[in-house]
Write an enzyme that holds these catalytic residues in place. Structure first.
Site, short mmCIF file in Angstrom:
data_model
loop_
_atom_site.label_atom_id
_atom_site.label_comp_id
_atom_site.label_asym_id
_atom_site.label_seq_id
_atom_site.Cartn_x
_atom_site.Cartn_y
_atom_site.Cartn_z
N GLU A 1 0.84 -1.21 0.00
CA GLU A 1 0.00 0.00 0.00
C GLU A 1 0.87 1.27 0.00
O GLU A 1 0.56 2.24 -0.69
CB GLU A 1 -0.94 -0.01 1.21
N GLU B 1 2.04 1.70 -3.42
CA GLU B 1 0.94 2.19 -4.27
C GLU B 1 0.74 3.70 -4.05
O GLU B 1 0.57 4.46 -5.01
CB GLU B 1 -0.34 1.41 -3.93
N SER C 1 -7.62 1.61 -2.85
CA SER C 1 -6.38 0.86 -3.02
C SER C 1 -6.73 -0.51 -3.61
O SER C 1 -7.77 -1.07 -3.30
CB SER C 1 -5.71 0.67 -1.66
N LYS D 1 -15.87 -9.78 7.89
CA LYS D 1 -14.79 -10.61 7.33
C LYS D 1 -15.34 -11.93 6.81
O LYS D 1 -14.76 -12.55 5.92
CB LYS D 1 -13.71 -10.87 8.39
N GLU E 1 -13.78 -12.02 -5.63
CA GLU E 1 -12.53 -11.31 -5.98
C GLU E 1 -11.35 -11.82 -5.17
O GLU E 1 -10.21 -11.47 -5.47
CB GLU E 1 -12.62 -9.81 -5.65
N CYS F 1 -10.72 -1.86 14.61
CA CYS F 1 -10.98 -3.28 14.89
C CYS F 1 -11.09 -3.60 16.38
O CYS F 1 -11.72 -4.58 16.76
CB CYS F 1 -9.88 -4.14 14.30
#
Ligand code: SF4
Ligand code: SF4
Ligand code: SF4
Length: 587
Positions: free
Chosen positions: A289, A292, A329, A368, A376, A515
């Site tokens: 990331e 990116e 992203s 999740k 995907e 989280c």
């Protein structure tokens, strides 16, 4: 009677509560005053974070001179009030309320997931409900089991509306409401759609606040057990960064205690063949990331870059802000990256056929489960993750297995996918992904590490945290970390309005605080608990020998021996993906 819209200019008033004189502020409700003075008033619909509805009436109190009892959660104190919180009349009223709820309730406590930790059961015990005084027909509505993640049982719903309020006021998803009237009333999605067909993003925040067994996760612990018991299957498990500082609460450890070592021992004793730390996957996510982000900035590509670690947020964006998909992203989440690496690199090193691996993830998040089912997130015909257990499911499984976490010795995660860094550990708190990514982004552009690794502007439990981080004398990165979907909506609207703050990098987590407050974590919504869990993660970060994802030696070996370079074709094949508008999808 006052309302919650009262102006917050406070004035001291004298009141009496249960004959005790008190000087308090008139901006407080009777319930708040009682709690501040150690006086317990039972509640069912009330939550600190949402507007009081006064719908359950269990918190009623008597006020001298008032014609009838008033709900303490929505009545403000006034000069001279004489309040009685537990008079015989009030006790009798509360008992009748509980009896009526019980009369219309599917009382199968022995089979219910909430048996022993149910707020209705607790009240029935306190008010000594021993028989069915009110007999009559009970609601008979079908269970909604259409979702991969969430199960709704309307026959255990007491219509407290906590879920509706949390979905509206905290998450701004507005996926559910109370429909119909009287005996027929039911909490359901718009137009009576099932959870699967609705715009619910499966964040699970409603499940955390439901006082009964009416909302719960789809429990897959039996499927996991069957996989463990199958001699032909290799069952691997990875544990998300936040779990080690939350699960201990249910086993008598102080809030925020890190129980990583004991957790690994418990999972090994339960029969998992290899136990990995998702922090490794988080380090991998950071490298891809950060790379990116720097590429998008230096090559003048689409900005801002929006992080994609939170599956509830991704589903929300696909439903409501599909036009923002190009900003997302392409990096998979740590869970999915780690799953892809387990079934390729690790399988190859261990000489195991990938199709023999059943990959389990222990996650703080109900969404999740939905992520694991996404088309995907499949490589070479195999899903990156085969089953997701929430923290709550793991707690039940550990107890069922007869293990007492407190008395277990410590063990280490299995190598090489068990090596981790402080940067990956802070993923569990809102702002953690951004902080970890900026540490590595700095290294990518400067070929040296930040002098001070703590990026405190993006720490804390505030819903929106903005920061400007200077990466080079010429490059200042404008960042924002938002948590809770109500705050995500604010940031998404800013991007739609032309990105007036010129953000380069955005982190969004569906659950308020990240989280550590995920929809699959132990129930409750106490902000103090969330703060302490976050502090525990930051303290652990300081204690790690390695605090930068790019210094994780196991990740370095993975690139050297398998993925080659950051953003390589191999990395793209296994670690990246794309998302699509919900309107174009089957589910
Ligand atoms: S929700 Fe509570 S009262 Fe209802 S069946 Fe479950 S444990 Fe019993
Ligand atoms: S589903 Fe749970 S939180 Fe929602 S109204 Fe029913 S009992 Fe309350
Ligand atoms: S899971 Fe989240 S989006 Fe779905 S109903 Fe509950 S709070 Fe709303």
């Amino acid at each position: 009677m006052a309302t919650s819209t009262k102006l917050l200019i406070s004035k001291p008033v004298n009141i009496w509560m249960n004959d005790e004189p008190m000087k308090v502020e008139d901006t407080q409700t009777i319930l708040q005053v009682a709690r501040n003075h150690g006086i317990h008033i039972p509640t069912l619909c009330y939550l600190d974070e949402i507007t009081p509805t006064g719908s359950c009436r269990i918190c009623v109190v008597e006020v001298e001179g008032f014609p009838r009892p008033v709900p303490s959660c929505s009545t403000f104190v006034k000069e001279g009030m004489k309040i009685h919180t537990n008079s015989p009349k009030i006790q009798a009223i509360r008992k009748v309320i509980v009896e009526l709820l019980v009369a219309n309730h599917e009382m199968d406590c022995l089979y219910c997931e909430r048996n022993g930790e149910c707020e209705l059961q607790d009240l029935a015990k306190i008010y000594n409900i021993r028989d069915h005084r009110f007999l009559g027909s009970k609601r008979q509505n079908p269970l909604d089991q259409t979702s991969m993640a969430l199960v709704r049982d309307p026959n255990k719903c007491i219509l407290c509306q906590r879920c509706v309020k949390v979905c509206d006021e905290v998450q701004s998803v507005h996926a559910i409401d109370v429909t119909k009237r009287g005996f027929e009333s039911i909490v359901t999605s718009a137009f009576g759609k099932t959870i699967h067909e609705s715009s619910c993003v499966l964040c699970g925040q409603c499940v955390r606040v439901c006082p009964t067994g009416a909302l719960k996760e789809r429990d897959v612990s039996t499927e996991v057990r069957e996989a463990i018991d199958d001699p032909n299957t290799i069952v691997t498990v990875q544990v998300a960064p936040s779990i080690s500082v939350t699960i201990g609460e249910e086993f008598g450890f102080p809030i925020g205690t890190d129980v990583s070592g004991k957790l690994v021992t418990a999972l090994k004793r339960m029969g998992f063949d290899a136990v990995f730390d998702t922090v490794f996957g988080a380090d991998l996510t950071i490298l891809e990331e950060a790379n990116e982000l720097i590429k998008r900035i230096t090559e003048n590509k689409t900005l801002p870059l929006i992080s994609t670690c939170s599956p509830g947020w991704i589903k929300f964006m696909e439903h409501e802000y599909a036009d923002l998909i190009p900003y997302m992203s392409t990096c998979k989440s740590p869970m999915s990256m780690q799953g892809a690496i387990i079934k390729s690199y690790w399988a190859k090193n261990q000489q195991i056929m990938p199709k023999r691996i059943f990959q389990v993830a222990i996650m703080p998040c109900m969404a999740k489960k939905f992520e694991a089912d996404r088309s995907e997130l499949v490589n070479d015909g195999l899903p990156n993750t085969d089953a997701v257990l929430t923290t709550r499911e793991l707690i039940r499984a550990i107890k069922k297995f007869g293990l007492d976490l407190k008395s277990l010795p410590d063990s280490k995660y299995d190598d090489p996918l068990g090596e981790s860094t402080g940067a990956g550990k802070i993923f569990g708190a809102s702002g953690g992904v951004m902080e970890a990514a900026l540490r590595t982004a700095y290294w990518l552009v400067n070929k040296k590490n930040l002098e001070h690794l703590e990026i405190t502007q993006v720490r804390g439990i505030e819903g929106i945290k903005r920061a400007k981080i200077q990466l080079t004398p010429e490059l200042t990165v404008n960042c924002v970390a938002a948590s809770g979907l109500k705050n995500a909506r604010i940031i998404c609207d800013e991007i739609r309005a032309g990105n007036p703050n010129n953000y380069h990098f955005i982190e969004i987590m569906a659950c308020p605080g990240g989280c550590i407050n995920g929809g699959g974590q132990p129930r409750g919504m106490d902000l103090e608990v969330i703060k302490q869990r976050a502090q525990a993660l930051y303290k652990l970060d300081e204690q790690y020998t390695i605090r930068l994802s790019h210094e994780n030696t196991a990740v370095q070996r993975l690139y050297a021996n398998f993925l080659k370079t950051l953003g390589s074709n191999e990395a793209h094949h296994l670690l990246h993906t794309h998302y699509y508008p919900r309107s174009e999808r089957r589910h």
